[in-house]
Every structure is written in structure tokens, then in C-alpha cells.
Design a protein around this motif. Sequence first.
Motif, short mmCIF file in Angstrom:
data_model
loop_
_atom_site.label_atom_id
_atom_site.label_comp_id
_atom_site.label_asym_id
_atom_site.label_seq_id
_atom_site.Cartn_x
_atom_site.Cartn_y
_atom_site.Cartn_z
N LYS A 15 2.67 -10.11 -13.29
CA LYS A 15 4.04 -9.67 -13.54
C LYS A 15 4.99 -10.83 -13.78
O LYS A 15 5.93 -10.73 -14.57
N ASN A 88 14.42 1.47 -23.90
CA ASN A 88 13.66 2.66 -24.32
C ASN A 88 12.16 2.44 -24.23
O ASN A 88 11.42 2.70 -25.19
N VAL A 89 11.70 1.97 -23.09
CA VAL A 89 10.27 1.71 -22.92
C VAL A 89 9.54 3.04 -22.75
O VAL A 89 9.78 3.79 -21.80
N CYS A 90 8.64 3.35 -23.67
CA CYS A 90 7.98 4.65 -23.70
C CYS A 90 6.64 4.64 -22.98
O CYS A 90 5.80 3.77 -23.24
N LYS A 91 6.46 5.61 -22.08
CA LYS A 91 5.20 5.79 -21.37
C LYS A 91 4.73 7.21 -21.62
O LYS A 91 5.45 8.18 -21.37
N ASP A 124 5.05 -0.86 -14.50
CA ASP A 124 6.31 -0.49 -13.87
C ASP A 124 7.53 -1.16 -14.51
O ASP A 124 8.62 -1.13 -13.94
N ILE A 125 7.38 -1.76 -15.69
CA ILE A 125 8.54 -2.40 -16.31
C ILE A 125 9.57 -1.35 -16.73
O ILE A 125 9.24 -0.21 -17.05
N THR A 126 10.82 -1.77 -16.74
CA THR A 126 11.90 -0.90 -17.18
C THR A 126 12.74 -1.54 -18.28
O THR A 126 13.28 -0.84 -19.13
N ASP A 127 12.84 -2.86 -18.27
CA ASP A 127 13.72 -3.52 -19.23
C ASP A 127 13.13 -4.82 -19.77
O ASP A 127 13.86 -5.73 -20.12
N TYR A 129 9.58 -7.80 -20.00
CA TYR A 129 8.58 -8.51 -19.19
C TYR A 129 8.29 -9.88 -19.80
O TYR A 129 8.74 -10.20 -20.91
N SER A 151 8.79 1.39 -28.44
CA SER A 151 9.79 0.87 -27.50
C SER A 151 10.77 0.03 -28.30
O SER A 151 10.48 -0.40 -29.42
#
Length: 353
Positions: A15, A88-91, A124-127, A129, A151
Motif C-alpha cells: 500500500k 470515481n474509483v469503480c469496483k 481499499d483505495i478511495t482517492d 495510490y 476510474s
Amino acid sequence: MSDITKSDKNFAVEKHPSFGETAFYDIDLPPFELYGVFRENGRYRRMPEKTARSVNDGVYCLHDHTAGGRVRFKTDSGYVAIRAKMVNVCKMPHFPFTGSAGFDMYEKKDGKWIYIGTFIPPFDITDGYESIIYTGNREQKELIINMPLYSGVERLEIGLEPSAQVLAPEKYINTAPAVFYGSSITQGGCASRPGTCYQSIISRKFELDYINLGFSGSAKGEKAISDYMAGLEMNMFILDYDHNAPDVQHLEATHYGVYAAVRQAHPDIPVILMSRPKFHLTGEEQQRLEVVRATFEKAKADGDRNIVMLDGAALMQDAPEEGTVDNCHPNDLGFMSMARAVEKAYRAIIMPE
């Protein structure tokens, strides 16, 4: 819940990698060269924000996903790091995270692009890395980094050894890009990483620049998007929005018009018409195929000699049963099959027998 990384360290993702003394560079500045996206209002986009808003809500939502975005450069650094600020990280459950939110890298060796590695995003990223790939040598090399398919990216920095050179890359053989318009499949769902969507494969094969105008669920052939695409500089046009037309009647009402708008603006470029990539068609799918075929036949009758049609069976010929993850979106095998079909069609136009 058990942690697989405790049993197999190869599944672990670092990470917060330690970069040591690393020089970070802004990709917006020379000698880096950016393709497929441009920077507007603080993030990278595939089309202007104002234009996207005029098409439909889905296109506006997705136009800043960086499908088709690439950074090219040369360096002799023994490693390449990235520091990405993302939105807008898409999972999704059926889409590898390395494809929807990851970056990958290729090196040109003896005239051929070779996959080097993936900048794997922690789940678990949100914004954004950070990540690093060791190239294994300090020789001068040309590299390409592909940006995420599903994304958004606000900022991307590339980290190299402080003593390393960083130089401008070679230019694409064809300076005008190919333009791909279509559905989620066009956008890249569900490739395992950005470099395995079919446009990226074709681009590396022919040293061909391209713009990915795939909009998941939202490619419906509106006049606003047709007019925008007609105004783009391009050396090839691929029309592939069968999946997103709400019904057969909508496809029939819009399909020829999209083709005609681009053809009028670009009378001599290769055009490839594609139906949904599916080997076995039933019911409405067959009717949709006939709409695409009708556009092709009318174009030929009107004298268009630089047009080819690929139906779903041709696109999935090399992966008729195993080419999708959900009987819709291609996996990497499906995308390779599509790339081979498009390659054959492109060659048929530019190098006729």
C-alpha cells in the motif's frame, strides 16, 4: 475471514511502497507525451466536459474515466513508480480491479511491445495510490503506461531514479488517431488490465494512436455525439454501439446516421462496423445484426469502398464459448479474439488483395 496473503505473499499488495530518493515528474510536462485523454478542469477527460454534458447523463458521468489514456516516454531508470490521485474509483464483482482502476506498463523491445507489469491498486483505495515496478536494468528503454478503464484520474506523477535520464518517446506512425465509439465493451469492460482491451492490443500492433469513446450503457448514437466525432481528426472509425441502443427501433433510427456523419467529414478513412461481440445470436440480437448489416449494404451501394463489417461471430471466432465473464463482457481471451478480427478487417482495407 482468512487472509490469503498470509499463506501466499504473491497476493499481497504494497500500500505504501518505499521509494527512497526518487524524482517524480508531472506527466503533463515534456518530455512525457499523453495520448487518448487531455486535461481539463482539474482532471483527465476523453472528451470536453461541455460536450459530454450535452450528450446524455451517462456519457457525462463516464467521460472522465481514462479508458484509452496512455503516457509514453523513454528512460534508463531501473524502476518506474506512479503516484496517482484518483476519483470515481469503480469496483465491480465481475471486473478485475487491476482493469477498472489499475495502470499497467509495456516496454518496446526489438520493435514489439512487451508487457512489463501492473501497478496494482490496493482494494481499499478511495482517492488514488502509489506503486512501483522494477524494470531490472539501467538500459535506455521506451515505455508506455496505460491508464485505468473505469476510474477517473486527477493527477499522475511518474517516479524514476534521480540519476536516470527521461527522454521523449518515438512518435506514433499514424499521427491521426483511430476513434472507437461504443458500449461498455468498447470502454474496456471486463479486461483484466488496461493493456488487454482490444483497442490497446490493436494500437500496439500497428503503432496506432486511438481515442476510446466507449461509454458503459450510454452509447446511443445521439446527434450530439455524432457531430462531435465527425469533427475529430481521425485515420479510422470503429462503430460499435449495438449493445446500448435501447431497442431495435432505436438502433435502426440512429445507426446509419452516425456512420454518415463521420463518413461525410472523413470520406476516405477506413470504417469498421461491428455488431455485439457474441458468437451465438438469438431473437432480437439477430434483428440488431440486420440493422448493422443494412448500414453496411447501403454504404457499399453508395460507393463506399473503405468499409468492413464484423458480426458477433467473427469477433468471437477465437473464443466462441469461453470469451466472456457474463455472456456479455469479454474477458482477455474475448478481447484478443476481437483484436484479431479488427486487425484482419483493417488490413483488408489498407492492404487489399
